[in-house]
Design an enzyme around this catalytic site. Structure first.
Site, PDB file in Angstrom:
ATOM      1  N   ASP A  67       3.689  -8.297  -5.984  1.00  0.00           N
ATOM      2  CA  ASP A  67       4.542  -8.265  -7.170  1.00  0.00           C
ATOM      3  C   ASP A  67       5.810  -7.454  -6.934  1.00  0.00           C
ATOM      4  OD1 ASP A  67       3.266  -5.814  -6.979  1.00  0.00           O
ATOM      5  OD2 ASP A  67       2.172  -5.991  -8.852  1.00  0.00           O
ATOM      6  N   ASN A 137      -5.841  -0.749 -17.119  1.00  0.00           N
ATOM      7  CA  ASN A 137      -6.252  -1.777 -18.083  1.00  0.00           C
ATOM      8  C   ASN A 137      -6.849  -3.004 -17.374  1.00  0.00           C
ATOM      9  OD1 ASN A 137      -4.033  -2.997 -16.954  1.00  0.00           O
ATOM     10  ND2 ASN A 137      -2.821  -3.095 -18.838  1.00  0.00           N
ATOM     11  N   HIS A 139      -5.469  -4.620 -14.759  1.00  0.00           N
ATOM     12  CA  HIS A 139      -4.552  -5.583 -14.145  1.00  0.00           C
ATOM     13  C   HIS A 139      -4.644  -5.536 -12.623  1.00  0.00           C
ATOM     14  CE1 HIS A 139      -1.053  -2.455 -14.348  1.00  0.00           C
ATOM     15  NE2 HIS A 139      -1.325  -2.625 -13.073  1.00  0.00           N
ATOM     16  N   GLU A 144      -1.542  -8.869 -16.426  1.00  0.00           N
ATOM     17  CA  GLU A 144      -1.952  -8.011 -17.528  1.00  0.00           C
ATOM     18  C   GLU A 144      -3.072  -8.680 -18.333  1.00  0.00           C
ATOM     19  OE1 GLU A 144      -0.979  -5.085 -17.496  1.00  0.00           O
ATOM     20  OE2 GLU A 144       1.179  -4.785 -17.741  1.00  0.00           O
TER      21      GLU A 144
HETATM   22  C1  GLP Z   1       0.949  -1.161 -10.511  1.00  0.00           C
HETATM   23  C2  GLP Z   1       0.878  -2.311  -9.507  1.00  0.00           C
HETATM   24  C3  GLP Z   1      -0.549  -2.694  -9.174  1.00  0.00           C
HETATM   25  C4  GLP Z   1      -1.359  -1.435  -8.894  1.00  0.00           C
HETATM   26  C5  GLP Z   1      -1.410  -0.584 -10.148  1.00  0.00           C
HETATM   27  C6  GLP Z   1      -2.245   0.673  -9.993  1.00  0.00           C
HETATM   28  O1  GLP Z   1       1.123  -1.545 -11.818  1.00  0.00           O
HETATM   29  N1  GLP Z   1       1.577  -3.474  -9.938  1.00  0.00           N
HETATM   30  O2  GLP Z   1      -0.544  -3.570  -8.055  1.00  0.00           O
HETATM   31  O3  GLP Z   1      -2.649  -1.792  -8.495  1.00  0.00           O
HETATM   32  O4  GLP Z   1      -0.089  -0.222 -10.482  1.00  0.00           O
HETATM   33  O5  GLP Z   1      -1.501   1.705  -9.463  1.00  0.00           O
HETATM   34  P1  GLP Z   1      -2.105   3.043  -8.899  1.00  0.00           P
HETATM   35  O6  GLP Z   1      -2.705   2.712  -7.587  1.00  0.00           O
HETATM   36  O7  GLP Z   1      -0.915   3.951  -8.749  1.00  0.00           O
HETATM   37  O8  GLP Z   1      -3.102   3.535  -9.877  1.00  0.00           O
END
Ligand code: GLP
Length: 242
Positions: A67, A137, A139, A144
């Site tokens: 993404d 959440n 995702h 989402e």
């Molecule tokens: C972002 C990314 C996800 C990632 C998520 C969790 O929103 N788009 O790909 O898995 O955050 O992030 P973290 O690893 O910092 O908790």
């Protein structure tokens, strides 16, 4: 579904890096699906060390990131392209032209066209190993919670929950982009093998819902229960409610 539980973040990172390294050794021309966020940073550091020690080479590897935010230029410190360059690509022998991240340096009106372009790329990619983190959440990528599983790459409006969670990386919450381009659930599920990393107590409830709850687009990661080759690499805290 395989679950690996590590003692702490460092161990989780090493175990995940070992899985990626194994894939690279087995097939030096692998296509890897990569993720950003705080969680995989330790894994990328371990992979850099393995490269420096001569254990693995990325010279024939192709990568596809999950993404990217819409509205950030490539050199913006919070763009996912910048993240990947700084946390991995600049430190290994990968051919940068084989590293793919959606182009986020566009306005919202151009988002659908860029999603289409990236979808074509992903559809032809045959990803051998997809790395995932997970949002609080549920995702994955930027899929989402919603009423249906989105299939292909698409432009998504981020939820308040995600904007708030990701504001920790920006000076101010108003700077967090409101939209992103993300691989859809089908794009992710097409990968031959998937590993999902999660660390810390804050992820324990969503990990329980993902692994032991109903399969529902309200918890996008729960769809992984249907994948034939998925491994969850968790630390003790993230696994504490299982
Ligand atoms: C972002 C990314 C996800 C990632 C998520 C969790 O929103 N788009 O790909 O898995 O955050 O992030 P973290 O690893 O910092 O908790």
């Amino acid at each position: 579904m395989k679950i690996i539980i590590a003692d702490n973040y460092e161990e989780m990172s090493i175990k995940a890096a070992n899985i990626v390294a194994e894939q690279i050794k087995l097939k030096p021309s692998s296509s890897l699906g990569l993720a950003t966020g705080g969680t995989p940073v330790g894994m990328y550091q371990s992979l850099i060390k393995m490269y420096e020690n001569g254990e693995i080479s990325f010279k024939d590897i192709t990568t596809y990131n999950l993404d990217e935010y819409i509205g950030l230029p490539e050199n913006h410190e919070q763009s996912y392209r910048y993240f990947m360059d700084n946390n991995l690509f600049n430190h290994i022998d990968i051919d940068k032209s084989k590293t793919n991240v959606p182009n986020g340096n566009i306005n919202e009106g151009q988002a659908d066209a860029e999603a289409k372009r990236y979808d074509k790329l992903i559809s032809n990619a045959e990803i051998d190993l997809q790395v995932l983190g997970i949002g609080g959440n549920g995702h994955i990528g930027f899929n989402e919670p919603c009423d249906i599983f989105n299939k292909n790459v698409f432009a998504v409006k981020l939820t308040e929950n995600t904007i708030k969670a990701n504001s920790r990386f920006f000076n101010d919450i108003s700077e967090v982009p409101k939209m992103a381009i993300t691989m859809g659930i089908k794009s992710i599920m097409m990968a031959k093998k998937i590993i999902l990393l999660a660390s810390g107590k804050e992820k324990s409830e969503i990990i329980k819902a993902t692994i032991q709850g109903n399969i529902t687009p309200k918890v996008p990661a729960s769809v992984l229960q249907l994948h034939r080759n998925v491994t969850f690499v968790l630390d003790k805290e993230a696994a504490s409610l299982l």
